[in-house]
Design an enzyme around this catalytic site. Structure first.
Site, PDB file in Angstrom:
ATOM      1  N   THR A   1       0.863  -1.212   0.008  1.00  0.00           N
ATOM      2  CA  THR A   1      -0.060  -0.103  -0.106  1.00  0.00           C
ATOM      3  C   THR A   1       0.780   1.229  -0.052  1.00  0.00           C
ATOM      4  O   THR A   1       0.429   2.104  -0.456  1.00  0.00           O
ATOM      5  CB  THR A   1      -0.900  -0.037   1.202  1.00  0.00           C
ATOM      6  OG1 THR A   1      -1.771  -1.204   1.032  1.00  0.00           O
ATOM      7  CG2 THR A   1      -1.713   1.391   1.212  1.00  0.00           C
TER       8      THR A   1
ATOM      9  N   SER B   1       1.446  -7.674  -0.846  1.00  0.00           N
ATOM     10  CA  SER B   1       2.150  -8.647   0.082  1.00  0.00           C
ATOM     11  C   SER B   1       1.321 -10.057   0.196  1.00  0.00           C
ATOM     12  O   SER B   1       1.667 -10.959   0.744  1.00  0.00           O
ATOM     13  CB  SER B   1       2.742  -8.126   1.201  1.00  0.00           C
ATOM     14  OG  SER B   1       1.590  -7.942   2.145  1.00  0.00           O
TER      15      SER B   1
ATOM     16  N   THR C   1       1.576  -4.322   4.279  1.00  0.00           N
ATOM     17  CA  THR C   1       1.399  -4.617   5.699  1.00  0.00           C
ATOM     18  C   THR C   1       1.058  -6.141   5.919  1.00  0.00           C
ATOM     19  O   THR C   1       1.007  -6.631   6.883  1.00  0.00           O
ATOM     20  CB  THR C   1       0.413  -3.826   6.249  1.00  0.00           C
ATOM     21  OG1 THR C   1      -0.751  -3.760   5.392  1.00  0.00           O
ATOM     22  CG2 THR C   1       0.894  -2.211   6.098  1.00  0.00           C
ATOM     23  N   ASP C   2       0.309  -6.593   4.927  1.00  0.00           N
ATOM     24  CA  ASP C   2      -0.575  -7.839   5.222  1.00  0.00           C
ATOM     25  C   ASP C   2       0.456  -9.125   5.643  1.00  0.00           C
ATOM     26  O   ASP C   2      -0.043  -9.967   6.358  1.00  0.00           O
ATOM     27  CB  ASP C   2      -1.397  -8.194   4.112  1.00  0.00           C
ATOM     28  CG  ASP C   2      -2.678  -7.172   3.933  1.00  0.00           C
ATOM     29  OD1 ASP C   2      -2.850  -6.641   4.643  1.00  0.00           O
ATOM     30  OD2 ASP C   2      -3.282  -7.195   2.929  1.00  0.00           O
TER      31      ASP C   2
END
Ligand code: SIN
Length: 326
Positions: free
Chosen positions: A16, A70, A103-104
């Site tokens: 992101t 990710s 972030t995932d």
């Protein structure tokens, strides 16, 4: 004391932080991994009054190692990323590596890198919860903070910087799907904070060393990554899934047990059969805080209080290093 002409290398992998939405007012619906790492680096100087003092004497290099969301992170990209970190960190004039990441699955990549990089220099991952063109994008500040942390961090270690907090790769976990401060380190807490370009380390924070067996793992020799799955104990947990996995050739299973690592009778029986058949089974807790406290009722090993997804990474690396030592 800082050596002259030192570099901080910034590796882009997508996420992101490099995402774009249809308009500056749309923060949650967007496409990740659209902007290159050069553009992200430029955005750092655009916030605040130029670069923080601590960064003024550094040179910056950047490299686009990957460009993905990710959720789609894979072993080939991990391998390449680890090799690029290792290569850059071996240059005498490189102080640290910073990585921009989605972030995932950031916590999995951070933990993986912490186990495979052999260097007495820091690696700092950062990310964002809002796309790069959002009016209140958090990426530029997070990247600025990550660069600042990289400029002062000493010795080995993989860190994660976001929302003014410094987390250690061993503990950090994404705990919220949309909040700007989406990460937490549970009972271990943050390793430090960064406010107005000033880094404050928590003096009582203790980083966990990596297992010595892994120092022998040579990623360049890895041709096939082991198949390791995470399954969960829950109401009416059956052994069917375990039996199917074993039949299909799984090499390791992590069971996210309930509470302090409890596993229902049927599922436990299936896992014991898998273990007897030579499949490595490890236990973690599906609770999102606190390590499993091992007691004599636990039938499967617990790896250093890791979350289920990090236990999976540790188990994969363990299988790989055992394969290489044979
Ligand atoms: C990703 O993980 O690449 C997308 C989500 C994010 O970065 O917040």
């Amino acid at each position: 004391m800082q050596v002259k002409n030192q570099k901080i290398v910034v590796l882009g992998t997508g996420g992101t932080i490099a995402g774009e939405s249809i308009s500056a007012s749309e923060g949650l619906s967007y496409k990740a991994a659209q902007r290159g790492i050069e553009v992200l680096l430029q955005s750092v100087a655009e916030i605040g009054q130029g670069l923080p003092e601590t960064l003024a004497s550094f040179q910056f290099e950047s490299e686009q190692v990957a460009q993905l969301d990710s959720k789609d992170m894979d072993f080939a990209t991990w391998h390449h990323l680890a090799q690029r970190c290792q290569a850059w960190l071996s240059h005498e004039d490189v102080k640290a590596v910073v990585i921009t990441h989605g972030t995932d699955t950031l916590e999995e990549t951070a933990y993986f890198l912490s186990q495979v990089i052999v260097a007495n220099k820091p690696v700092v991952l950062t990310c964002a919860m809002r796309p790069a063109n959002f009016k209140d994008a958090d990426g530029p500040q997070n990247l600025r903070d990550a660069l600042t942390v990289a400029s002062v961090a000493q010795g080995a270690g993989v860190w994660m910087v976001a929302a003014g907090e410094i987390h250690h790769s061993q503990h950090v976990q994404k705990v919220h799907p949309t909040r700007i401060n989406a990460f937490d380190s549970g009972e271990a807490g943050v390793a430090g904070t960064i406010k107005a370009d000033q880094v404050t380390w928590r003096l009582d924070f203790k980083a966990v060393p990596k297992p010595s067996a892994l120092t022998h793992l040579d990623l360049a020799e890895v041709t096939a990554w082991p198949w390791v799955e995470v399954i969960m104990n829950h109401v009416q947990a059956e052994a069917k899934l375990v039996d199917m996995l074993v039949k299909a050739g799984v090499q390791g299973i992590v069971v996210a047990g309930t509470g302090n690592g409890s596993v229902g009778i049927a599922l436990k029986a299936g896992l014991m059969r898998a273990q007897a058949a030579g499949i490595q089974v490890c236990l973690a807790s599906r609770c999102n805080q606190g390590p499993v406290v091992v007691t004599e009722t636990h039938a499967f090993p617990v790896l250093a209080g890791l979350s289920p997804v990090k236990t999976r990474v540790a188990l994969m690396l363990d299988i790989l290093s055992k394969q290489q030592s044979h």
